[in-house]
Every structure is written in C-alpha cells, then in structure tokens.
Design an enzyme around this catalytic site. Structure first.
Site, short mmCIF file in Angstrom:
data_model
loop_
_atom_site.label_atom_id
_atom_site.label_comp_id
_atom_site.label_asym_id
_atom_site.label_seq_id
_atom_site.Cartn_x
_atom_site.Cartn_y
_atom_site.Cartn_z
N HIS A 1 10.07 50.82 36.24
CA HIS A 1 10.07 50.74 34.77
C HIS A 1 10.96 51.82 34.15
O HIS A 1 10.75 52.22 33.02
CB HIS A 1 8.65 50.89 34.21
CG HIS A 1 7.63 50.03 34.90
ND1 HIS A 1 7.29 48.77 34.45
CD2 HIS A 1 6.91 50.23 36.03
CE1 HIS A 1 6.39 48.25 35.27
NE2 HIS A 1 6.14 49.12 36.25
N LYS B 1 34.53 63.41 24.39
CA LYS B 1 33.95 62.26 25.10
C LYS B 1 34.59 61.98 26.45
O LYS B 1 35.79 62.13 26.64
CB LYS B 1 34.10 61.01 24.24
CG LYS B 1 33.21 61.02 23.03
CD LYS B 1 31.78 60.63 23.36
CE LYS B 1 31.71 59.12 23.50
NZ LYS B 1 30.35 58.69 23.74
N SER C 1 37.87 59.33 24.02
CA SER C 1 37.68 58.70 22.72
C SER C 1 38.87 59.07 21.84
O SER C 1 39.43 60.16 21.96
CB SER C 1 36.39 59.21 22.09
OG SER C 1 36.45 59.12 20.68
N GLU D 1 31.08 50.10 32.65
CA GLU D 1 30.63 49.22 31.56
C GLU D 1 31.31 47.86 31.65
O GLU D 1 30.70 46.82 31.39
CB GLU D 1 30.92 49.86 30.21
CG GLU D 1 30.10 51.11 29.95
CD GLU D 1 30.62 51.86 28.73
OE1 GLU D 1 30.39 51.40 27.61
OE2 GLU D 1 31.27 52.90 28.91
N GLN E 1 38.98 18.33 37.19
CA GLN E 1 40.11 19.25 37.02
C GLN E 1 39.63 20.57 36.39
O GLN E 1 40.28 21.60 36.53
CB GLN E 1 41.18 18.59 36.15
CG GLN E 1 42.42 19.42 35.91
CD GLN E 1 43.54 18.60 35.33
OE1 GLN E 1 44.15 17.78 36.04
NE2 GLN E 1 43.81 18.74 34.05
N1 ARG Z 1 45.07 17.97 38.64
C1 ARG Z 1 44.03 17.15 39.21
C2 ARG Z 1 42.80 18.01 39.50
O1 ARG Z 1 42.91 19.21 39.54
C3 ARG Z 1 44.51 16.58 40.49
C4 ARG Z 1 43.87 15.27 40.84
C5 ARG Z 1 44.23 14.24 39.87
N2 ARG Z 1 43.86 12.95 40.31
C6 ARG Z 1 43.91 11.90 39.47
N3 ARG Z 1 43.56 10.77 39.94
N4 ARG Z 1 44.27 12.04 38.24
O2 ARG Z 1 41.72 17.50 39.64
#
Ligand code: ARG
Length: 472
Positions: free
Chosen positions: A159, A286, A280, A293, A325
């Site tokens: 604590h 300081k 600072s 941090e 993606q």
């Molecule tokens: N840039 C795409 C990704 O990172 C690659 C795969 C894309 N495939 C597709 N069928 N559009 O996921």
C-alpha cells in the site's frame, strides 16, 4: 499525386482518385517489411522455377532483380512512389520495370493475402528476437545491480506504506522475474509466427504445383499452415506479440514509477544520472526524471495498441478483409515503443547512483520489525492473533512517545508479555529481520544470492535460445 498504379487494370475502366489512394494505401507503414517481402518473393520464385511453373531463367532474373531492389532500398536509393498501395506492389512494380516480362510471372500462384501474412510473420519473428535481446540487456543489469549492492537493505512496502525491510537486490530481482516472464511471452510470440502461410494464395490454395515445404525451409519457418482460409486471416501471432509488448510495458511502467519515486527528495534512494534527467526552463534547481515518466506514459499507448489490434480482428468474417491492413500500425508501434523503453530503462538503471545510506535510514523507520516481535511470541507458544495484539499495543505506545521498536527496553517488552526474554530484543534488529526471512524466495541474503544465480541462469538459457533461433 500521380494516377494510381493498380495491378487489376483489366476489370476496371476507372481509377481511384487521390483521396481513395491515400485512404487505401499502407505503403507508409508497411515499407518497413521490404526485406521480408523480397526474401519471400525470392523463395517463391526459386520454388516456381524448381517446380517448372516458370522457367529457371525467369526465376534467376527475378532473384537478381529483387536483390538489386533490396540493395537500393538499403542504400536509401530507392524512391518509393506513394501511388503504390503497399510494399508488395511497390517492389513487384519496380521489378517489372527493371526486368520486364519475367517480373510479371512472380505473382503466379500467389496473392497479396498470403504474401502479406508471410512478410508479417517473418517480421514478427525478427522483431521478437530484437525485443528479446533488449529484454536480456535489462535483466543482465538488474542481476548485476543485485550483486553489486548485495547487503543494501531498504524498506519494503505494501500500500506504499512501510511494511518489512528487504534487500535492494531482492527488489531488483523481482523485476528481473517479471522480465523473465516477458521473455517467455516473446518466445511464444516468435513460435506463433513461425508458420508459413505462403501457398494459401487468396484464400483457397492454388492450382499450381507449389512446394510449400521447400519455401518454408528456405525462409526458416518450422511448419506450413494447415488451412488456407485460416492462414490468410490469422493474426494471432501479431496479437501475441503485441500482448507481450503491452505487458512488458506495464512491467517497465511499474519500475519507472519506482525510479521516479525513489529519485524524489523525500525518498532519495537513488540519484538519476544527469544524462537521464532533464532540467526546467524556469526553475533552475530542477532535475526531472523525464525518461522514466515517458516510459510510464508510453505504456498507455501500447495498451491501446493491443486493444486496437484485437478490436480490428473482432467479428471479421473469413478470410482476408482489408480491415487487416490496420494490423501493422499498432503492432509496429508497440514493438518500437517497447524496444526504446527497454533501452531507456537499461540506461537509467545502469547509470543511477544507489544511495544505500538513505535506504538503510528508511528501513529503520516505520516499525518494520513489528511482525518479527509478534513472530517471537508465536514461536514461544502465544497464538499469533494474540501476539499481533500485544505488539500492536507496543507500536501504538511507541508511536505516541515518538520512539522506535528498537528503543524498547527488555523491561518494557516483558511488561507487555512475560514471554519476551532477553533475546527478544535481537529480533527487532533490522539486519536480523532481513536475514531470518529464509523461506525459498525470501529476502535473506542467502536466499537472494541463490535467487540471483537462478535469474542469471534463466538469462543464460534465454540467450542460448536467441542464439539458436538467430542462427536459423
Ligand atoms: N496492404 C495489404 C495489407 O497490409 C496487403 C494485402 C492486400 N490484399 C488485398 N486483397 N487487397 O493487408
């Protein structure tokens, strides 16, 4: 922005506009996969040549062309064209510009879906090893500190109130065990990534006689994926790695928090090196622990990265979806942030001054031998709950009189309980309080020395693991 370069011209009469290109692109994030993309393509082309799917001349031309592109990217001489959607299209497009028709055969029996999964897995393996190496650096420093300050006693807290004295080395090793578990998670993430998706094509496999095992061997994968649908849509390995990063950051944030507290005037347990402190702009006196941090602060973002990735994957139907993606940005951010934070923590730990006298002074206050006095009574037959009460009253009296338990006389102890004999006084001696905690994993010097050896052995085993997997 130039017109979009798409590999699907046949089906389309229109092209996406500038906004759609920018919104749909991932090149800014996935360019970092270039080495993996090229390695994957070379392995695929070689295999296509061996299998007679393309001619061996074409396979050789593809390999030479890709190696040329790799060299140019490494040398910083490759001008990425942001009209390319992603790294896969950037490399393949450039290959065809350089070697002509042979370049157009590279994508036979392959989809960007299995390609990106392969590249990302190769990258995850490499990054897991990088993080393991940084993790080992911090652990080595923690183990070294525990050895260098073997007999330094400090207050232990619960604590954030003084509880019982512990060895400073015991406290350092507690973090080394957290980081040892982090290493386990990183190794697990490495193994989760160690499966080849290439050969799954878009989602269903391909009509060409691919030799997936040969590609796996060449790229250093231990296995090939057993299901093409799963292979192109599985990002568990990335979630595993990002989780390892998130928990690793949580651990570092706890250590950073203690370094911040310990470097306050009120604690004074450590003095942070100037190189790891800032001043600072207004207050000349300081010296701030900014880097600790920041480690603490960046942890929030990495926890967010894990959430972002998990929520991206949530509810996705099979198989590949463009949502995926969005997997790389949080994962890469988590990886880079943990890597940098490990570097910062190692830097702070290895340069800070340990103020043993301040720690010892702190360990004398706070009635931290109270449990030992109660243990004395319990060891001499008094039920522990009664012993607790007797000592609680002594603490209250001492607190009112502004005295410590160590200042009590034998007569005063005997008045509180006749069970206290002359030898009871030695049980409030702080060095004894520490050295008598001899349970396995306890804070006695002998146990801590044993523990330090175990931590060093765990570190050596992980270093061996890394060397074996780097040599793959
Ligand atoms: N840039 C795409 C990704 O990172 C690659 C795969 C894309 N495939 C597709 N069928 N559009 O996921």
């Amino acid at each position: 922005m130039p017109d979009a370069k798409t590999p699907w011209g046949g089906r389309f009469t229109g092209t996406p506009g500038e906004f759609q290109q920018r919104f749909g692109a991932s090149l800014g994030v996935d360019a970092r996969l270039y080495a993996e993309d090229i390695a994957g393509s070379i392995a695929h082309a070689r295999m296509l040549g061996t299998q007679g799917v393309i001619s061996t001349e074409d396979a050789s031309a593809i390999e030479a062309g890709l190696l040329g592109i790799l060299a140019d990217i490494k040398a910083g001489e490759f001008a990425f064209d942001y009209a390319d959607e992603d790294i896969h299209m950037a490399v393949e497009g450039e290959l065809t510009r350089r070697i002509g028709d042979a370049g157009k055969r590279l994508h036979t029996g392959r989809s960007r879906n299995d390609q990106v999964a392969t590249d990302t897995r190769l990258h995850a393996k490499r990054e897991a090893l990088r993080l393991l190496s940084a993790n080992a650096g911090v652990r080595a420093t923690l183990v070294r500190l525990a050895g260098e300050h073997e007999n330094v006693v400090m207050p232990g807290y619960t604590h954030l109130q003084k509880a019982q004295p512990v060895l400073f080395g015991h406290h350092m090793l507690a973090y080394s065990w957290m980081l040892t578990r982090d290493a386990r998670r990183l190794q697990h993430a490495y193994e989760a990534a160690d499966v080849l998706p290439l050969g799954s094509a878009a989602l269903a496999g391909t009509t060409f006689p691919l030799d997936r095992r040969a590609v796996a061997d060449e790229l250093g994968f231990s296995a090939v994926s057993p299901n093409s649908l799963d292979a192109v849509s599985d990002r568990d390995f990335l979630a595993d790695l990002t989780y390892a990063c998130a928990l690793g950051m949580v651990h570092l944030s706890r250590l950073a928090e203690e370094l911040i507290l310990w470097s306050t005037e009120e604690f004074g347990f450590i003095t942070m090196d100037d190189a790891w402190s800032t001043g600072s702009s207004i207050m000349p006196q300081k010296k701030n622990p900014d880097f600790a941090e920041l480690v603490r602060g960046k942890t929030g973002r990495v926890v967010g990265d894990l959430t972002a990735l998990l929520v991206t994957l949530k509810s996705l139907p099979l198989a590949y979806n463009k949502d995926m993606q969005e997997d790389k940005e949080p994962a890469f951010d988590a990886i880079d942030t943990l890597a940098d934070s490990l570097t910062a923590v190692e830097g702070m730990l290895s340069t800070m001054r340990v103020n043993a006298a301040r720690m010892a002074e702190g360990a004398r206050g706070g009635f931290m031998a109270a449990t030992d006095l109660a243990d004395y009574l319990a060891a001499h037959g008094v039920p522990f709950r009664e012993a607790h009460e007797v000592v609680g009253k002594l603490v209250l009296a001492c607190e009112r009189e502004g005295r410590s338990l160590q200042e009590l006389t034998h007569a005063e102890l005997a008045a509180a309980s006749p069970v206290f004999k002359e030898d009871a006084l030695s049980s409030v001696d702080i060095a004894n309080v520490v050295s008598r905690r001899v349970t396995e994993g306890g804070t006695s010097p002998a146990r801590v020395a044993e523990q330090r050896a175990a931590a060093a052995a765990a570190l050596a085993a992980d270093e061996l693991w890394m060397a074996e997997n780097l040599g793959e």
